[in-house]
Design a protein around this motif. Structure first.
Motif, PDB file in Angstrom:
ATOM      1  N   GLY A  41      -5.753 -13.647  67.131  1.00 17.55           N
ATOM      2  CA  GLY A  41      -5.845 -14.226  66.190  1.00 17.55           C
ATOM      3  C   GLY A  41      -5.574 -13.732  64.793  1.00 17.55           C
ATOM      4  O   GLY A  41      -4.958 -12.532  64.597  1.00 17.55           O
ATOM      5  N   GLY A  42      -5.906 -14.180  63.631  1.00 13.11           N
ATOM      6  CA  GLY A  42      -5.488 -13.881  62.536  1.00 13.11           C
ATOM      7  C   GLY A  42      -6.570 -12.917  61.802  1.00 13.11           C
ATOM      8  O   GLY A  42      -7.806 -13.097  62.065  1.00 13.11           O
ATOM      9  N   LYS A  43      -6.227 -12.225  60.789  1.00 12.26           N
ATOM     10  CA  LYS A  43      -7.296 -11.123  60.137  1.00 12.26           C
ATOM     11  C   LYS A  43      -6.834 -11.619  58.467  1.00 12.26           C
ATOM     12  O   LYS A  43      -5.641 -11.994  58.280  1.00 12.26           O
ATOM     13  CB  LYS A  43      -7.073  -9.849  60.520  1.00 12.26           C
ATOM     14  N   VAL A  44      -7.633 -11.466  57.846  1.00 15.21           N
ATOM     15  CA  VAL A  44      -7.493 -11.862  56.046  1.00 15.21           C
ATOM     16  C   VAL A  44      -8.238 -10.674  55.298  1.00 15.21           C
ATOM     17  O   VAL A  44      -9.377 -10.319  55.584  1.00 15.21           O
ATOM     18  CB  VAL A  44      -8.145 -13.164  56.076  1.00 15.21           C
ATOM     19  N   ILE A  45      -7.642 -10.181  54.186  1.00 14.48           N
ATOM     20  CA  ILE A  45      -8.145  -9.670  53.357  1.00 14.48           C
ATOM     21  C   ILE A  45      -8.246 -10.386  51.937  1.00 14.48           C
ATOM     22  O   ILE A  45      -7.331 -11.193  51.645  1.00 14.48           O
ATOM     23  CB  ILE A  45      -7.415  -8.309  53.093  1.00 14.48           C
ATOM     24  N   ILE A  46      -9.294 -10.145  51.240  1.00 11.36           N
ATOM     25  CA  ILE A  46      -9.750 -10.946  49.920  1.00 11.36           C
ATOM     26  C   ILE A  46      -9.764  -9.871  48.920  1.00 11.36           C
ATOM     27  O   ILE A  46     -10.857  -9.179  49.146  1.00 11.36           O
ATOM     28  CB  ILE A  46     -10.614 -11.938  50.165  1.00 11.36           C
ATOM     29  N   ASP A  47      -8.971  -9.576  48.186  1.00  7.89           N
ATOM     30  CA  ASP A  47      -9.522  -8.633  46.948  1.00  7.89           C
ATOM     31  C   ASP A  47     -10.080  -9.612  45.850  1.00  7.89           C
ATOM     32  O   ASP A  47      -9.367 -10.210  44.919  1.00  7.89           O
ATOM     33  CB  ASP A  47      -7.993  -8.132  46.420  1.00  7.89           C
ATOM     34  N   ALA A  48     -11.479  -9.405  45.645  1.00 10.22           N
ATOM     35  CA  ALA A  48     -12.127 -10.077  44.649  1.00 10.22           C
ATOM     36  C   ALA A  48     -12.588  -9.016  43.618  1.00 10.22           C
ATOM     37  O   ALA A  48     -13.810  -9.000  43.010  1.00 10.22           O
ATOM     38  CB  ALA A  48     -13.291 -10.704  45.337  1.00 10.22           C
ATOM     39  N   THR A  49     -11.965  -7.939  43.406  1.00  8.56           N
ATOM     40  CA  THR A  49     -12.265  -6.793  42.460  1.00  8.56           C
ATOM     41  C   THR A  49     -11.604  -7.196  41.064  1.00  8.56           C
ATOM     42  O   THR A  49     -10.786  -8.028  40.992  1.00  8.56           O
ATOM     43  CB  THR A  49     -11.577  -5.436  42.993  1.00  8.56           C
ATOM     44  N   LYS A  50     -12.374  -6.556  40.119  1.00  9.93           N
ATOM     45  CA  LYS A  50     -11.632  -6.854  38.698  1.00  9.93           C
ATOM     46  C   LYS A  50     -10.258  -5.741  38.600  1.00  9.93           C
ATOM     47  O   LYS A  50     -10.131  -5.068  39.546  1.00  9.93           O
ATOM     48  CB  LYS A  50     -12.643  -6.485  37.711  1.00  9.93           C
ATOM     49  N   PRO A  51      -9.615  -6.183  37.708  1.00  9.75           N
ATOM     50  CA  PRO A  51      -8.237  -5.175  37.422  1.00  9.75           C
ATOM     51  C   PRO A  51      -8.777  -3.966  37.530  1.00  9.75           C
ATOM     52  O   PRO A  51     -10.084  -3.457  37.062  1.00  9.75           O
ATOM     53  CB  PRO A  51      -7.667  -5.648  35.941  1.00  9.75           C
ATOM     54  N   PRO A  52      -8.045  -2.959  38.102  1.00  5.58           N
ATOM     55  CA  PRO A  52      -8.291  -1.395  38.305  1.00  5.58           C
ATOM     56  C   PRO A  52      -8.835  -0.803  36.914  1.00  5.58           C
ATOM     57  O   PRO A  52      -8.346  -1.197  35.681  1.00  5.58           O
ATOM     58  CB  PRO A  52      -7.230  -0.791  39.043  1.00  5.58           C
ATOM     59  N   GLU A  53      -9.133   0.675  36.921  1.00  3.36           N
ATOM     60  CA  GLU A  53      -9.569   1.202  35.978  1.00  3.36           C
ATOM     61  C   GLU A  53      -8.202   1.871  35.096  1.00  3.36           C
ATOM     62  O   GLU A  53      -8.390   2.108  34.023  1.00  3.36           O
ATOM     63  CB  GLU A  53     -10.359   2.447  36.268  1.00  3.36           C
TER      64      GLU A  53
END
Length: 481
Positions: A422-434
């Motif tokens: 099946g599929g896998k998913v990444i969700i980047d819910a972080t703020k812009p980086p330092e």
């Protein structure tokens, strides 16, 4: 003094997290419902209908918020503490006897139907032991393995068993290739650190009893079995000794599994023939209610979170990862981190999805100002910090956990090659980086005026009920009170 299930019961009671149930309870028809409802405390059943002289412990711990008591830490420090304790393996020591040898039952006197094995779900194939930790050995190296396995009671001396394709299954295949039965010893009831250790996935050949020793911070005492060539914890409540015969399969299942569904894993699975039972003179049975966000899930979420945390901190040489928590259903993982560069969170999340565990298919990254133990906070971060066309990436055609019912199944339980794709998913819910402080500053969470000093409890009328939910940092971390 060795830590065991009884010391854990005392610890829970001292913390106000244990309820003693003195009214009669039927393990087959009532216990499952009671355990399902007891998310905030352990239950010690002292009057079991149809099973005189038995007691039973369940939901210990029944929620991640109870588990830190075993580690003596705050909730946010539990997973990092697991990592610290298991930097090195502990030790085991063989001793002549122990409490688990106070009663020895062999031959025709063995009858597991006299044990208060409960039925967890309405569609289950009958009573199941969900608390059984099975000890096996590699027949060539002699290295032990300790792992969870569901056990369907079939008759007085026989269980059906699901062997998921991991380490115990690998051992069994070696015995099957030689057309020999695999000796097994099934432990029921001990300190929760044994259960956390059994759910820890690491390199094949690592002895989980040595992981238990590291978690307990004490040596694990073992005794020899009566009828099989295995060693078992001397301070366990109950040990079932037996064998899994080669090339024998029977219908097993359905069972209430960790994802909150019944059918996964059911089919033509191996059996266990019980040869002997050893136990304490007044043994306390251990029943584990399975399903999402109950005891069975807790034992898997904590070590899985710790193992993933240990490894993803090394991504890119070093990643500033604060904490990890496996989400309900065990197929999702949320990572709390401080991203330093653009793209760093994605690298970390890709590592989560290719971990030593087969479960993760959804990986989410959030900043330190998001309380990962509060799922509403995680959803808030996804809603307000994610640009779907940039921050959500789907990876198709990956190997998925074989008990994930949402994905196509290939092969069948009890046979080589059983898996799902099946599929896998990444969700980047972080703020812009330092590295982009101006843009990062735009995502600073609001704080009310006076948040540092003003406490609502100081203004409520005397005798008011305690607050059920109180933010620790307004707009940020929170805790139940």
């Amino acid at each position: 003094m060795a830590q065991d299930m009884r010391s854990w019961i005392n610890q829970l009671e001292e913390a106000g997290l244990l309820a003693r149930i003195k009214k009669p309870v039927d393990p087959r028809t009532q216990m499952g419902a009671l355990l399902w409802q007891a998310r905030d405390r352990a239950l010690l059943f002292e009057n079991l209908s149809g099973f005189p002289n038995w007691r039973c412990l369940g939901q210990a711990p029944g929620d991640v918020s109870l588990a830190p008591v075993a580690f003596g830490t705050h909730r946010d420090e539990m997973v990092p503490e697991f990592v610290r304790r298991t930097e090195r393996l502990g030790t085991t020591r063989l001793t002549n006897s122990g409490p688990v040898k106070e009663r020895i039952i062999t031959g025709d006197k063995v009858d597991v139907t006299k044990m208060p094995i409960h039925q967890a779900g309405i569609r289950d194939g009958g009573p199941y032991i969900g608390s059984g930790l099975m000890i096996t050995k590699n027949p060539e190296t002699g290295r032990r393995n300790l792992s969870f396995h569901r056990l369907q009671m079939k008759d007085s001396k026989k269980f059906g068993i699901l062997l998921y394709p991991r380490h115990a299954w690998a051992n069994y295949q070696m015995y099957e290739a030689q057309d020999k039965p695999m000796p097994v010893a099934i432990m029921i009831g001990h300190h929760p650190m044994y259960y956390f250790a059994a759910a820890t996935t690491t390199q094949y050949g690592v002895d989980e009893l040595e992981i238990a020793s590291a978690l307990l911070k004490e040596e694990v005492e073992l005794v020899k079995c009566e009828t099989v060539d295995l060693e078992v914890p001397a301070h366990a409540e109950i040990i079932l000794e037996g064998e899994i015969p080669p090339k024998t399969r029977e219908q097993e299942g359905p069972f209430s599994e960790f994802q909150d569904y019944y059918l996964t894993g059911a089919g033509m699975n191996p059996i266990v023939n019980i040869k002997a039972v050893t136990m304490r003179g007044d043994a306390i049975f251990k029943n584990v209610q399975n399903g999402t966000e109950v005891e069975g899930c807790v034992y898997h979420k904590v070590p899985m979170s710790a193992q993933i945390l240990r490894r993803i901190r090394t991504v890119g040489g070093f990643a500033d990862v604060k904490n990890v928590l496996v989400l309900p259903g065990i197929f999702g993982v949320v990572v709390q981190m401080t991203p330093r560069y653009y793209g760093e969170a994605r690298n970390v999340l890709l590592s989560v999805l290719s971990s030593e565990y087969q479960h993760p298919k959804v990986a989410i990254a959030v900043d330190e100002d998001v309380d990962i133990f509060n799922y509403a906070e995680v959803l808030w971060a996804i809603s307000t910090r994610v640009n779907p066309e940039q921050d959500i990436i789907v990876i198709p055609g990956a190997k998925i956990h074989a008990m994930d019912p949402s994905c196509p199944e290939f092969g069948a339980p009890g046979a080589p090659g059983w898996h799902r794709i099946g599929g896998k998913v990444i969700i980047d819910a972080t703020k812009p980086p330092e590295c982009d402080p101006k843009r990062r500053f735009e995502f600073e969470r609001l704080r009310p005026v006076g948040w540092e000093t003003i406490q609502l409890e100081d203004f409520l009328p005397e005798g008011s009920p305690p607050l059920r939910y109180k933010p620790k940092i307004p707009g940020g971390k929170s805790e139940k009170v």
